[in-house]
Design a protein around this motif. Sequence first.
Motif, PDB file in Angstrom:
ATOM      1  N   LEU A   2       8.981 -79.607 -72.168  1.00 48.12           N
ATOM      2  CA  LEU A   2       7.886 -78.696 -71.853  1.00 48.12           C
ATOM      3  C   LEU A   2       8.087 -77.376 -72.598  1.00 48.12           C
ATOM      4  N   THR A   4       6.512 -73.496 -72.789  1.00 46.49           N
ATOM      5  CA  THR A   4       5.633 -72.501 -72.169  1.00 46.49           C
ATOM      6  C   THR A   4       5.689 -71.220 -72.985  1.00 46.49           C
ATOM      7  N   ARG A  35       2.051 -84.718 -76.047  1.00 48.24           N
ATOM      8  CA  ARG A  35       1.609 -85.470 -74.862  1.00 48.24           C
ATOM      9  C   ARG A  35       0.413 -84.826 -74.175  1.00 48.24           C
ATOM     10  N   THR A  53       2.580 -76.770 -73.372  1.00 45.31           N
ATOM     11  CA  THR A  53       2.453 -78.060 -74.048  1.00 45.31           C
ATOM     12  C   THR A  53       3.619 -78.949 -73.652  1.00 45.31           C
ATOM     13  N   GLU A  54       3.354 -80.244 -73.636  1.00 49.67           N
ATOM     14  CA  GLU A  54       4.394 -81.216 -73.316  1.00 49.67           C
ATOM     15  C   GLU A  54       4.569 -82.132 -74.520  1.00 49.67           C
ATOM     16  N   TRP A  55       5.832 -82.441 -74.829  1.00 48.20           N
ATOM     17  CA  TRP A  55       6.185 -83.210 -76.016  1.00 48.20           C
ATOM     18  C   TRP A  55       7.116 -84.356 -75.637  1.00 48.20           C
ATOM     19  N   TYR A  61       8.611 -81.756 -81.112  1.00 52.87           N
ATOM     20  CA  TYR A  61       8.099 -80.384 -81.060  1.00 52.87           C
ATOM     21  C   TYR A  61       8.504 -79.607 -82.306  1.00 52.87           C
ATOM     22  N   THR A  90      13.336 -81.729 -69.337  1.00 56.83           N
ATOM     23  CA  THR A  90      13.187 -82.262 -67.989  1.00 56.83           C
ATOM     24  C   THR A  90      14.525 -82.801 -67.504  1.00 56.83           C
ATOM     25  N   SER A  93      12.383 -85.311 -62.109  1.00 56.42           N
ATOM     26  CA  SER A  93      10.939 -85.414 -61.952  1.00 56.42           C
ATOM     27  C   SER A  93      10.629 -86.295 -60.751  1.00 56.42           C
TER      28      SER A  93
END
Length: 113
Positions: A2, A4, A35, A53-55, A61, A90, A93
């Motif tokens: 992630l 930010t 993603r 954004t999520e990769w 990324y 991550t 989760s």
Amino acid sequence: MLVTNRFVVEEDVAPAFTERAHAALAALAARPGYRRGELLRALDDPRHWCLVTEWESVGAYRRALGGFDVKVQATPLLAESVDEPSAYETLASAEPDGAVTISTSDRAAGPYR
């Protein structure tokens, strides 16, 4: 992974910022390994924005940042973000009503790995 990027944007320039952020998000979204992504604004203070954004991986990324459209559309905007760590891996989760899934870190064990 992630990413930010937080921004503080005065309200009189928010429309121009939003347009630039949309272009940056589109450029990032076109890169392999992307993603999902969102442009967010704080409810309590509309001057505070966040591009999330999520990769699929840190490598995806980093490779995305080298793309021509990203260099033109996203990099100038990202350079205006608050100077703080922005990439997060991550480590745990959970899906709705699901168990917590723990992930191992992708960080290198030592500084020269």
